[in-house]
Scaffold this active site. Structure first.
Site, PDB file in Angstrom:
ATOM      1  N   GLY A   1      30.641  19.081 -11.012  1.00  0.00           N
ATOM      2  CA  GLY A   1      30.049  20.385 -11.007  1.00  0.00           C
ATOM      3  C   GLY A   1      30.152  20.857 -12.515  1.00  0.00           C
ATOM      4  N   CYS A   2      29.389  21.989 -12.597  1.00  0.00           N
ATOM      5  CA  CYS A   2      29.523  22.550 -13.925  1.00  0.00           C
ATOM      6  C   CYS A   2      30.903  23.007 -14.241  1.00  0.00           C
ATOM      7  CB  CYS A   2      28.440  23.656 -14.151  1.00  0.00           C
ATOM      8  SG  CYS A   2      28.335  24.831 -12.866  1.00  0.00           S
ATOM      9  N   TYR A   3      31.195  24.012 -13.366  1.00  0.00           N
ATOM     10  CA  TYR A   3      32.650  24.599 -13.728  1.00  0.00           C
ATOM     11  C   TYR A   3      33.808  23.473 -13.793  1.00  0.00           C
ATOM     12  CZ  TYR A   3      31.403  29.296 -12.575  1.00  0.00           C
ATOM     13  OH  TYR A   3      30.849  30.753 -12.499  1.00  0.00           O
TER      14      TYR A   3
END
Length: 369
Positions: free
Chosen positions: A176-178
């Site tokens: 995921g991006c985070y």
């Protein structure tokens, strides 16, 4: 890059044997995208347009089936002509060298059931195969995992932290991006034994594109403009992924900021008293620089990173401080959530898996102004 412009029907007639792992040639790597009408799918198409080996064979987007890519994303018109979205049909994709899945969370498993080991590599940008512990899915995603037997078959796709596991992989779980931003910031310190792995805090802010293309009441212009809000308090689903990727117990709080792209993660941890004889800012910067020496997509600098410095690029910009007054280590990480945090990271993984140059098709220079 060559974009095929056949109709979905003619594209579906291809039934080549699946590529052997790592056997793709540099001349032509035949790829497909399932879930290609969303922002990550569009970003994959943008990056594929500049990739020296990728040949886009088919793009599936059920809600846009029959529509021309250029009509939904005029920015792609010069490279994709009359390429059209098709409804998903596994026969269209079987035999390709790589298939990217840009589907909503927990929607990839049925497609993986169709394509796994029937294409060269399945690169899943969703959350379906990121967590190695199946018991986390009911707690954090509200669903029992439909294919727990495959969780160990999809290596976590963050090359800087686990490149060798990706080589020749038949499936990859793109982070995921985070978690990408947080893991790149914290892993050098956790793996090096420089910090306490309990009580780590990650505060991160993301642009609105992280919520996807579909309209939502909380992401309209009138709601987001001139607003700054925290969400997912104490229970955001990226929490177990960050913990898995860093080996730290994490309190994670995401925020939505009124910009389109970018993530800035500010991570706080307690240095261990015997770490490097007492950690300093220079020592912390040295940990980052040493850990990422030679990595083409990581920039370590004393100055605080800017999200705009990463705009459109597959880079992560890192910096660090040690506060002698409070004793805290602060690590800052900036990425473009759609590039290094999603589609660029996916292309980087595909390059590694298929034996291509890892940097192929991936920009390192951000757009400015």
């Amino acid at each position: 890059m060559n974009a095929h412009t056949e109709s979905p029907e003619s594209a579906g007639t291809a039934s080549a044997e699946p590529a052997r792992m790592g056997s793709a040639t540099h001349e032509s790597v035949r790829i497909g995208i399932v879930g290609a009408s969303g922002y990550t799918g569009a970003e994959l198409l943008r990056l594929a347009a500049g990739h020296p080996s990728f040949d886009v064979i088919a793009v599936a987007g059920d809600t846009q089936a029959g529509a021309a890519v250029r009509d939904l994303y005029p920015s792609l018109a010069a490279d994709y002509g009359e390429l059209r979205y098709c409804a998903y049909d596994p026969e269209v994709f079987i035999g390709l060298d790589a298939v990217f899945l840009g589907l909503p969370h927990m929607a990839s498993a049925p497609v993986v059931a169709d394509l796994y080991k029937r294409v060269g590599c399945v690169i899943d940008l969703g959350s379906d195969f990121r967590l190695t512990d199946a018991t986390h899915y009911p707690q954090w995603y509200g669903i029992s995992h439909p294919m727990p037997e495959l969780l160990g078959e999809f290596p976590y796709g963050l090359p800087e932290l686990g490149r060798e596991a990706l080589r020749g992989a038949a499936g990859i779980a793109v982070p995921g991006c985070y978690p990408t931003a947080a893991a790149l910031a914290l892993a050098p310190f956790a793996r090096g034994g420089h910090i306490s792995t309990s009580g780590v805090v990650v505060d991160a802010a993301s642009g609105v594109s992280g919520a996807g293309r579909a309209p939502k009441p909380n992401t309209t212009f009138s709601t987001v403009d001139e607003d700054f809000v925290a969400y997912g308090l104490l229970d955001h689903r990226h929490t177990p992924e960050i913990e898995q990727a860093t080996g730290c117990q994490v309190l994670f709080t995401p925020h939505l900021v009124p910009m389109v792209r970018g993530i800035l993660a500010t991570c706080y941890a307690r240095p261990l008293s015997d770490s490097m004889g007492g950690m300093t800012t220079e020592g912390a910067l040295g940990v980052l620089a040493d850990f990422y020496a030679g990595e083409p997509f990581v920039v370590v600098h004393r100055d605080a990173p800017h999200t705009k410095a990463t705009l459109g690029a597959n880079t992560c910009h890192l910096s660090a401080r040690v506060d002698p007054r409070t004793g805290w280590l602060v690590v800052l990480s900036a990425i473009d959530n759609l590039v290094k945090g999603a589609s660029g990271g996916a292309v980087q993984c595909a390059n590694v898996a298929l034996g291509l140059p890892e940097t192929a098709g991936l920009p390192t220079t951000g757009l400015m102004p």
